[in-house]
Design an enzyme around this catalytic site. Sequence first.
Site, PDB file in Angstrom:
ATOM      1  N   GLY A   1       0.848  -1.190   0.000  1.00 37.33           N
ATOM      2  CA  GLY A   1       0.000   0.000   0.000  1.00 37.33           C
ATOM      3  C   GLY A   1       0.884   1.240   0.000  1.00 37.33           C
ATOM      4  O   GLY A   1       2.109   1.159  -0.186  1.00 37.33           O
TER       5      GLY A   1
ATOM      6  N   HIS B   1       6.165  28.703 -18.809  1.00 35.65           N
ATOM      7  CA  HIS B   1       7.104  27.841 -19.535  1.00 35.65           C
ATOM      8  C   HIS B   1       8.528  28.150 -19.103  1.00 35.65           C
ATOM      9  O   HIS B   1       8.874  29.324 -18.993  1.00 35.65           O
ATOM     10  CB  HIS B   1       6.980  28.071 -21.043  1.00 35.65           C
TER      11      HIS B   1
HETATM   12  P1  AMP Z   1      -3.018  -0.045   2.677  1.00 36.41           P
HETATM   13  O1  AMP Z   1      -4.314  -0.491   3.323  1.00 36.41           O
HETATM   14  O2  AMP Z   1      -3.192   0.800   1.463  1.00 36.41           O
HETATM   15  O3  AMP Z   1      -2.052   0.529   3.662  1.00 36.41           O
HETATM   16  O4  AMP Z   1      -2.322  -1.375   2.132  1.00 36.41           O
HETATM   17  C1  AMP Z   1      -2.052  -2.510   2.924  1.00 36.41           C
HETATM   18  C2  AMP Z   1      -1.774  -3.666   1.990  1.00 36.41           C
HETATM   19  O5  AMP Z   1      -1.367  -4.816   2.739  1.00 36.41           O
HETATM   20  C3  AMP Z   1      -2.987  -4.101   1.165  1.00 36.41           C
HETATM   21  O6  AMP Z   1      -2.676  -3.969  -0.188  1.00 36.41           O
HETATM   22  C4  AMP Z   1      -3.215  -5.560   1.580  1.00 36.41           C
HETATM   23  O7  AMP Z   1      -3.622  -6.353   0.485  1.00 36.41           O
HETATM   24  C5  AMP Z   1      -1.831  -5.992   2.077  1.00 36.41           C
HETATM   25  N1  AMP Z   1      -1.857  -7.147   3.002  1.00 36.41           N
HETATM   26  C6  AMP Z   1      -2.720  -7.368   4.026  1.00 36.41           C
HETATM   27  N2  AMP Z   1      -2.433  -8.543   4.666  1.00 36.41           N
HETATM   28  C7  AMP Z   1      -1.356  -9.104   4.033  1.00 36.41           C
HETATM   29  C8  AMP Z   1      -0.561 -10.299   4.196  1.00 36.41           C
HETATM   30  N3  AMP Z   1      -0.816 -11.213   5.162  1.00 36.41           N
HETATM   31  N4  AMP Z   1       0.479 -10.534   3.347  1.00 36.41           N
HETATM   32  C9  AMP Z   1       0.759  -9.630   2.380  1.00 36.41           C
HETATM   33  N5  AMP Z   1       0.043  -8.492   2.168  1.00 36.41           N
HETATM   34  C10 AMP Z   1      -0.990  -8.201   2.972  1.00 36.41           C
END
Ligand code: AMP
Length: 473
Positions: free
Chosen positions: A191, A452
């Site tokens: 994320g 520009h």
């Molecule tokens: P955000 O909510 O934008 O901060 O992103 C958090 C990310 O962590 C999301 O894209 C989830 O899909 C990912 N995520 C959650 N649990 C896991 C896990 N067990 N392994 C890998 N990625 C995960």
Amino acid sequence: MVAKKTYDVLIIGGGPAGYVAAIRCAQLGFNTGCVERWVSDKKKPALGGTCLNVGCIPSKALLDSSHHFEFLQKECGAHGIEAEATIDVAKMMARKDKIVSGLTQGIAGLFKKNKVDWLQGSACFKDPKTVVVTNTSGQEDEVGASHFIIASGSVPIELGSAKIDSGHIVDSSGALSLKEIPKRACVIGAGVIGLELGSVWRRLGTDVTVLEASPNFLPTTDLSISKEALKIFKRQGLDIKLGAKVLSAGSHEKHVEVKYQIAESEKIENFDKVIVAVGRRANTSDLGLDKVAISTDERGFIKVDDLCRTSVENIYAIGDCVRGPMLAHKASEEGVSVAEHLAGQKSHIDFNNVPWVIYTWPEIAWVGKNEQQLTQESRAFKSGVFPFLASGRAHAMGDNQGFVKVIADANTDSILGVHIIGANASELIAEAVLAMEFGASAEDLARTIHGHPTLSESLHEAALAVDSRAIHF
Ligand code: AMP
Ligand code: FAD
């Protein structure tokens, strides 16, 4: 215990939602207090919440430091500048800490200037007109108010399979305070936070693997942007593995063993550090919400309407603890909106016009809808794209990756979304937000004169491209 003090408005939480609400309430003539319990690593009470202490500001400080380091290492040669770069992590961290303490003290100064009382401690509802504030020494005081604004923010989501420990497995706050550069790090979650922190340590020399459970990369961004970003980040050296679900992370004396599942097979890799960045959840469990019959959803978010009103008439909730994007500027805008609503003014937030920014390099920023959303809504739209490769200023800077996309309604030409990946996208998006706030058409942007040579000319050209009349591409 007798109610000692009463306020017109008492705010719980002094992050960007709460401190902004407090200042605006005071400006509007309300007798205002703000309860904030944050105590810094140096054991000093601090305002500013996640954003100033362990979020937006420290992450940007480290992103800037590491960006300079990478520039000196890899890019300055092209400018004819020869430099040998070394990094002093302790000094970089001290710089970050100084920025944080300067800014948090600044908020305390603003409270004084606006006559907002800062009540240091933790607030818990007793009834809809009273909270109990417990300070660090355990002393309890009852504080009354006609209105309350809950701005208690959010905390990192913990993974049962990768528990934060005393050093090897850290959350985002830990990743902002590492004492040395890890050789190998695993970021769990691709994320915004995971990508920013992964970028910091990669630029400083860490071999970074990002494990993302979802098969899709940055699913909330326009598909063309996420595809471009994935390509660029991989080229930079971030080893991003999609569809990789972490099963366990076990700390050993000198390393962490991470087991994950990818394409039906299980893999095991060892890392010096694991950074858990799998999102955040509302911080609402210890507010005594049961005492005021306010309910939360399964992720702890307090239910509010468009004006941030909860189910209890005199209690409002704003920022990360309610629905909507977990962004500091959205939180602050809700703070202003509630204060003005309490003062009898008309307040309205257009959530469609909240800008989103990812401070990687290149930066990613957008506002409004993306093509996937519009297609799903069966809305007729047209898009104009302009690459920074065709921008004179981007070439002069030596930063010509990425592009700008403007999406407009096919019938009315009104701008529905703007998506940017490129240098300074975080600043460029402001023009698009303003245009959308004023209900501009792509033609309006196309007819606006841009200086520009600037990167903003690319937004101008993308607007021209909506009508297939870009000049330089
Ligand atoms: P955000 O909510 O934008 O901060 O992103 C958090 C990310 O962590 C999301 O894209 C989830 O899909 C990912 N995520 C959650 N649990 C896991 C896990 N067990 N392994 C890998 N990625 C995960
Ligand atoms: P918070 O900032 O979490 O503040 C809530 C405050 O309430 C805390 O200080 C807490 O101590 C206090 N509190 C809670 N309960 C009580 C209680 N019972 N009594 C007293 N005090 C209490 N957003 C952006 O827009 N741009 C960015 O670049 C960005 N970068 C980020 C980077 C990282 C690493 C992280 C973790 C977050 C980032 N964010 C960013 C998100 C941003 O920090 C949040 O959206 C923002 O801080 C939310 O503000 P808030 O006031 O709602 O909550």
